[in-house]
Enzyme design. Sequence first.
Site, mmCIF file in Angstrom:
data_model
loop_
_atom_site.group_PDB
_atom_site.id
_atom_site.type_symbol
_atom_site.label_atom_id
_atom_site.label_comp_id
_atom_site.label_asym_id
_atom_site.label_seq_id
_atom_site.Cartn_x
_atom_site.Cartn_y
_atom_site.Cartn_z
ATOM 1 N N LYS A 163 24.653 48.406 20.440
ATOM 2 C CA LYS A 163 25.744 47.507 20.821
ATOM 3 C C LYS A 163 25.328 46.628 22.020
ATOM 4 C CE LYS A 163 29.421 50.555 19.089
ATOM 5 N NZ LYS A 163 30.659 51.305 19.453
ATOM 6 N N TYR A 209 34.998 46.208 11.728
ATOM 7 C CA TYR A 209 35.915 47.188 12.319
ATOM 8 C C TYR A 209 37.313 47.139 11.692
ATOM 9 C CZ TYR A 209 32.711 48.601 16.080
ATOM 10 O OH TYR A 209 31.673 49.130 16.807
ATOM 11 N N ASN A 260 29.886 52.529 24.375
ATOM 12 C CA ASN A 260 29.180 53.748 23.964
ATOM 13 C C ASN A 260 27.868 53.478 23.235
ATOM 14 O OD1 ASN A 260 30.226 52.939 21.539
ATOM 15 N ND2 ASN A 260 31.533 54.724 21.213
ATOM 16 N N HIS A 318 26.408 52.112 17.354
ATOM 17 C CA HIS A 318 27.267 52.299 16.179
ATOM 18 C C HIS A 318 26.444 52.954 15.075
ATOM 19 C CE1 HIS A 318 30.029 51.602 12.865
ATOM 20 N NE2 HIS A 318 28.945 51.309 12.165
ATOM 21 N N GLU A 323 28.633 48.551 5.284
ATOM 22 C CA GLU A 323 28.121 47.940 6.515
ATOM 23 C C GLU A 323 26.731 47.339 6.308
ATOM 24 O OE1 GLU A 323 28.676 51.195 9.256
ATOM 25 O OE2 GLU A 323 30.864 50.951 9.201
HETATM 26 P P1 DAT Z 1 32.532 55.698 16.154
HETATM 27 O O1 DAT Z 1 31.910 54.485 16.823
HETATM 28 O O2 DAT Z 1 32.024 56.984 16.769
HETATM 29 O O3 DAT Z 1 32.413 55.677 14.652
HETATM 30 P P2 DAT Z 1 35.340 55.002 15.795
HETATM 31 O O4 DAT Z 1 34.951 54.465 14.451
HETATM 32 O O5 DAT Z 1 36.475 55.945 15.861
HETATM 33 O O6 DAT Z 1 34.081 55.684 16.520
HETATM 34 O O7 DAT Z 1 35.688 53.788 16.767
HETATM 35 C C1 DAT Z 1 34.904 52.605 16.750
HETATM 36 C C2 DAT Z 1 34.682 52.167 18.165
HETATM 37 O O8 DAT Z 1 35.929 51.813 18.758
HETATM 38 C C3 DAT Z 1 34.091 53.239 19.102
HETATM 39 O O9 DAT Z 1 32.696 53.333 19.010
HETATM 40 C C4 DAT Z 1 34.551 52.766 20.431
HETATM 41 C C5 DAT Z 1 35.897 52.155 20.150
HETATM 42 N N1 DAT Z 1 36.975 53.120 20.415
HETATM 43 C C6 DAT Z 1 37.301 54.193 19.665
HETATM 44 N N2 DAT Z 1 38.330 54.872 20.192
HETATM 45 C C7 DAT Z 1 38.673 54.179 21.308
HETATM 46 C C8 DAT Z 1 39.669 54.350 22.312
HETATM 47 N N3 DAT Z 1 40.535 55.371 22.278
HETATM 48 N N4 DAT Z 1 39.718 53.439 23.311
HETATM 49 C C9 DAT Z 1 38.870 52.405 23.365
HETATM 50 N N5 DAT Z 1 37.902 52.194 22.453
HETATM 51 C C10 DAT Z 1 37.811 53.064 21.454
HETATM 52 MG MG MG Z 2 33.334 54.552 13.219
#
Ligand code: DAT
Ligand code: MG
Length: 147
Positions: A9, A49, A112, A115, A126
């Site tokens: 990212k 997303y 974080n 991805h 994707e």
């Molecule tokens: P991942 O990236 O582990 O697949 P996800 O698909 O649940 O996680 O979410 C996509 C991204 O969205 C994640 O990498 C960071 C952001 N995100 C997820 N939960 C969040 C939250 N509670 N607050 C802010 N950003 C969040």
């Molecule tokens: Mg995800």
Amino acid sequence: MEQTFLMVKPDGVQRNLIGEIVSRFEKKGFQLAGAKLMTISRELAENHYAEHKERPFFGDLVNFITSGPVFAMVWQGENVIATARNMMGKTNPGEAAPGTIRGDFAVQVSNNVIHGSDSPESAEREIGLFFHEEELVQYEKAGSSWI
Ligand code: DAT
Ligand code: MG
């Protein structure tokens, strides 16, 4: 062979983590099938997303992922989708175990670093969003029988 979509990212690119992250998947024994440095359009970000469209953080997430270049990759190998998720660690870096990418290099959930696709369906979707078929390379690695 199973393939997954992984992406450093914008925070990971800015923090010079491309090499470190590529190195982890290389050393693990997975094979790189495609990679490119690119800037994500808002349209692609919203599509990528889409599952989070209704979440309160969606706007910030799209702003963040389009805020600078990302390093998009396709990796392949046995069970690579689930194994890469394990190597990434939990979504919230505060809960990610030491030794995982997020556990070692990130603090906040909004930044974080990486991805990774979470299922065969999302991997296919994707990879198709980010890569043209001719950008993916199939080749035999000399050491593959040792993995
Ligand atoms: P991942 O990236 O582990 O697949 P996800 O698909 O649940 O996680 O979410 C996509 C991204 O969205 C994640 O990498 C960071 C952001 N995100 C997820 N939960 C969040 C939250 N509670 N607050 C802010 N950003 C969040
Ligand atoms: Mg995800």
